[in-house]
Structures are given as structure tokens and as C-alpha cells.
Design an enzyme around this catalytic site. Structure first.
Site, short mmCIF file in Angstrom:
data_model
loop_
_atom_site.label_atom_id
_atom_site.label_comp_id
_atom_site.label_asym_id
_atom_site.label_seq_id
_atom_site.Cartn_x
_atom_site.Cartn_y
_atom_site.Cartn_z
N HIS A 1 0.82 -1.21 0.00
CA HIS A 1 0.00 0.00 0.00
C HIS A 1 0.86 1.27 0.00
CE1 HIS A 1 -3.29 2.60 1.93
NE2 HIS A 1 -3.85 2.10 0.85
N ASP B 1 16.26 10.65 -9.09
CA ASP B 1 17.71 10.87 -9.03
C ASP B 1 18.30 10.70 -7.64
OD1 ASP B 1 17.98 11.28 -11.74
OD2 ASP B 1 17.87 13.46 -11.62
N HIS C 1 -8.83 11.38 1.74
CA HIS C 1 -8.04 10.16 1.68
C HIS C 1 -6.68 10.34 2.33
CE1 HIS C 1 -5.77 6.89 -0.51
NE2 HIS C 1 -6.84 6.24 -0.11
N LYS D 1 -3.78 10.72 5.13
CA LYS D 1 -3.57 10.03 6.41
C LYS D 1 -2.44 10.77 7.14
CE LYS D 1 -4.16 6.72 2.91
NZ LYS D 1 -5.38 6.10 3.11
N ASP E 1 1.02 17.39 19.93
CA ASP E 1 1.61 18.41 20.80
C ASP E 1 2.53 19.40 20.08
OD1 ASP E 1 0.34 17.56 23.09
OD2 ASP E 1 2.00 16.30 23.77
#
Length: 466
Positions: free
Chosen positions: A213, A220, A384, A386, A391
Site C-alpha cells: 500500500h 535521481d 483520503h 492520512k 503536541d
């Protein structure tokens, strides 16, 4: 002579009870949140449940793949040794722990841009490929041969014509609707292309549900991208437009990204990574670390880090994920943090692309709201992206969802950001998520209809198998 029908029925009953008894002995030893779901399935459907458990019940790669991964250790050790020269003067406890989880140390001297404009991010990638002089490596879950995918294929074609070494790894399940067309087009223009975790039924059997996933694009050895961005039109699902977040990096961390790609390339092709390592020159002040995770690693890297940091949080934690199917450790960490007075914000997507998964995750909302976790449903787009911030000290951008699939089954990769500016940049993006989201209210949520609650709880029962 055939046994009477009654005898066959008795044998079937005995077999089913033997399977049930065996499940009670074997499955609880796994001590996973999924154990209850497997026991329930096997008790109701012993023979089909057993067959399914044997097929997908144990999150393990074939023995041969694990052995090949161990052969990568010397190459990863060389990368770790080279990157150690770029370690920050005072690496944090988080960085030291994540080096044990994912093998690569934190490095100073990087520059990072967080790109949350879908088309602009892919435009930057195309521009970087067009400027490539030596090599372009792409590892991606979805690579479509639609308009967006063809724009990247055209850039790779131009790079190959200049003599650039172009390699692509595609997950065949993530790209199932396009994989043949995409691979044909890539091979036609001279791009060296392989499927990750190709499906096999017999020798070296590869499970359909254990996928690569990761999303990594390296140019380079100097420029690297990591995040949630696939190579596909943003509205490839009817009625759904994706919103993503990807980090474009320069500096030593790119060497770790390239090492992960070359490791996966070796696992699929047998070609060992080169011995020589040349680190990119320092390019900025960002302190970054790459954390790969997957079934071949000793611990669930992203989940372990997330749970630990929620327990360590003192002021605030913001978690954005499109799919939220947690286990008990994650739920406890959320509730404990909120009970300690930490401001915990969970940003999910109101727009849904997997209805059953959405029903399952909705079943967790009431308990979290009762605990004081603030839940925000991002409107208009499928969020989508994530990402996590804790803190103002730690930020995470990557491919991992907060779900059992990402924790236990998938190959994932997370980019950790430690410097104040980089973390603040992510927090600013997360605040924009919250500003354009609908806040769930506990008193309103508990009044949703009983039929919906029944559907949510049924979906939750099977959520470990989703």
C-alpha cells in the site's frame, strides 16, 4: 458400499464440532482483536470458516519472501550507517524507538513541502521526472492508465528517451481495474515495471488481502515523495473526489525512501540494491525520518507509534484518516488521552467510498464521543489523506490508515516530521480540515435510528475481515 445418509450426517456434525473445539484452542492464542470475529464465523459456519481462516487468518507472508527480506538486512544496515552521519545533534526518544521499528534513523538537513492540492502535486511530480538525469523509481498502490496516469507515463517516456533508468512497482489489486493497460503502456515506452505481491495460488502463495500500500516516488536519489497520493484521476470513483496529502522532500531522508523502493524491487525481482551509497547534500533545516512497516517487521510500526504517542500526548492530538477500524489498544489510547485532558480531534470523511467499512467505523463513534474525543466529518471530498500531529512536536504523513488492514496486513510507509516548522505546517492543514468539517454532537448522534445502529454493529462484527 456407501454409508447411510444418517452416518454421513453424523460424521459432518462431528467434524464441525471438532473444528469448533479446535478454534477455541488455537484462535485465542493469537490475542488479537480479530480473534472474536474468527470464532464467531467458525462457530456459525465451521467448514467454510476454517477454510477462510486457513487462507487469510494468519497475517504472514510466504516463507520464501521472509527469507528474502532477511537478505536485505546488510543493504539496509549500510543505508542506516550512511544516514547516521546526518542524525540530529540530539535525537528524540521517538526517533530512537522508530529506528528500532523501521531500521532507518532520523536525519537533519532536509527540506519538506506538504502538498495537498491533488493536481498540483502530480504536476510537480511530472516536472521532477522531466528534469531527471539518472533514475526515477515509483512504488504505488494505484497506477491507472487514465488521463492522470498517462501524464506520468508520458513523462516517463520522455525520461527513458534521455537514457534515464525508470522503474515502477504497481500493486495488482489496488490497480486491478487498470493494471494490464498501465503495465502495457509503461513497458511500451521502456519503463521496467513489476507487480508487487503478485497473486499465486500454490508455491509461494500470496494472499489477495496482503498488499503493498506504499506510495513512494524518487527522482535521481535527490527528490522523494511520500504520502497518500496515488497516480489516478482524483474523481476516478463516480460521485467521489479525493483529497490527498503528500510530502515532497529533499535531503538525506530521500536515501531511506530509495532504500525502501530498492528493497521492494529486490523482493519482486531478485536484484540486490547497489553497495555504494551517496547521500544527497543537506538542503534545509527539517528533521525527518522514514518508518516502513509491514508483516515482515517485528512490530506493527505505525500502530505501535500511534498508541505510544497518544499515551504520551500532553496538550493536543489530531488524527486524520479515511478509514477507522481500530483495535482495543487504539481505542483505549484515544479514550485515555481524552480522559487526561488532551484535546483529541479525529478527522474522518463524510464522503464514503466503502459503505460497509463506513458502517463499521460509525459503530465506534458513540464510545469515543462519550470519552471526549471530538469527531469531525470532512465534507465535499473524500479525505483520503492520512496524517497525525502530537503536541506540536511530532507529525506523521504517510500511507497508513487507522485500521487493522494497515496495522497488520499491508506494506506501509510513514514520514515522521520533528522540527517545529514542519509540524506547524501540517497542523495548519489539519486546522483547515476541521474548519471545513461537520462536528459530530453526542446528543444528536445517540438519537440515530435503531435500524442504523443494528447495521453498524453487524458491520463491526465482520470489520476484522474487511
Amino acid at each position: 458400499m456407501d454409508l447411510p445418509a444418517l452416518t454421513w450426517g453424523m460424521l459432518l456434525d462431528i467434524a464441525e464440532w471438532v473444528i469448533r473445539a479446535g478454534a477455541l484452542v488455537v484462535i485465542p492464542f493469537r490475542r488479537k482483536f480479530t480473534a472474536a470475529a474468527w470464532l464467531l464465523l467458525i462457530f456459525f459456519l465451521p467448514i467454510p470458516g476454517l477454510l477462510l481462516f486457513l487462507m487469510i487468518g494468519q497475517p504472514r507472508f510466504p516463507k520464501g519472501r521472509i527469507e528474502r527480506f532477511e537478505l536485505l538486512r546488510p543493504a539496509f544496515d549500510r543505508v542506516t550507517k550512511a544516514l547516521s552521519a546526518s542524525k540530529p545533534d540530539q535525537p528524540s526518544a521517538v526517533a530512537a524507538f522508530c529506528e528500532k521499528l523501521g531500521l532507518f534513523p532520523a536525519t537533519a538537513g532536509n527540506q519538506v513541502e506538504l502538498l495537498d492540492d491533488y493536481d498540483a502535486a502530480l504536476g510537480r511530480l511530472v516536472a521532477d521526472i522531466d528534469a531527471a538525469k539518472e533514475r526515477v523509481f515509483i512504488l504505488v498502490y494505484i497506477f491507472a492508465d487514465d488521463k492522470t496516469g498517462c501524464s506520468v507515463i508520458d513523462a516517463l517516456r520522455r525520461a527513458v528517451a534521455r537514457g534515464v533508468d525508470c522503474r515502477v512497482l504497481i500493486d495488482p489489486i489496488g490497480s486491478i481495474h487498470w493494471v494490464r493497460g498501465t503495465i502495457d503502456k509503461l513497458c511500451a515506452v521502456g519503463v521496467n515495471t513489476r507487480r508487487t505481491l503478485p497473486l499465486r495460488l500454490l508455491r509461494g502463495r500470496t494472499r489477495r488481502d496482503m498488499r503493498n500500500h506504499r506510495k513512494l516516488f524518487i527522482v535521481d536519489g535527490q527528490i522523494g515523495y511520500a504520502g497518500s497520493q496515488n497516480i489516478v484521476d482524483k474523481n476516478f470513483r463516480p460521485g467521489v473526489t479525493n483529497r490527498e496529502l503528500i510530502a515532497r522532500c529533499t535531503g538525506p531522508v530521500v536515501t531511506a525512501m530509495e532504500a525502501v523502493f530498492l528493497g521492494d524491487w529486490f523482493l519482486e525481482t531478485g536484484t540486490q540494491p547497489p553497495d555504494g551509497i551517496q547521500l544527497p547534500a543537506p538542503s534545509g533545516d527539517a528533521v525527518l525520518q522514514l518508518l516502513p512497516s509491514g508483516p515482515e517487521y517485528p512490530l506493527e510500526g505505525f500502530e505501535t507509534l500511534l498508541v505510544w504517542q497518544l499515551h504520551q500526548a500532553e496538550k493536543r492530538a489530531i488524527i486524520a484518516t479515511p478509514y477507522f477500524i481500530p483495535d482495543q489498544d487504539v481505542i483505549a489510547a484515544f479514550r485515555t488521552a481524552a480522559a487526561r485532558g488532551v484535546e483529541v480531534d479525529l478527522v474522518l470523511s463524510k464522503v464514503v467510498d466503502h459503505p460497509i467499512v463506513n458502517l463499521a467505523q460509525r459503530s465506534y463513534y458513540e464510545a469515543l464521543l462519550h470519552a471526549g474525543v471530538r469527531i469531525h466529518l470532512f465534507d465535499d471530498y473524500l479525505l483520503h489523506a492520512k496524517n497525525v500531529s502530537i503536541d506540536g512536536k511530532l507529525a506523521i504523513v504517510g500511507s497508513s490508515n487507522v485500521d487493522l488492514r494497515s496495522f497488520q496486513l499491508n506494506e506501509e510507509v510513514s514520514l515522521l516530521l520533528y522540527d517545529t516548522k514542519s509540524v506547524a505546517d501540517l497542523e495548519a492543514i489539519q486546522r483547515r480540515y476541521i474548519e471545513t468539517s461537520i462536528a459530530l454532537k453526542l446528543d444528536e448522534w445517540v438519537r440515530r435510528g435503531h435500524p442504523v445502529q443494528v447495521l453498524e454493529n453487524l458491520a463491526r462484527l465482520v470489520s476484522p475481515l474487511l
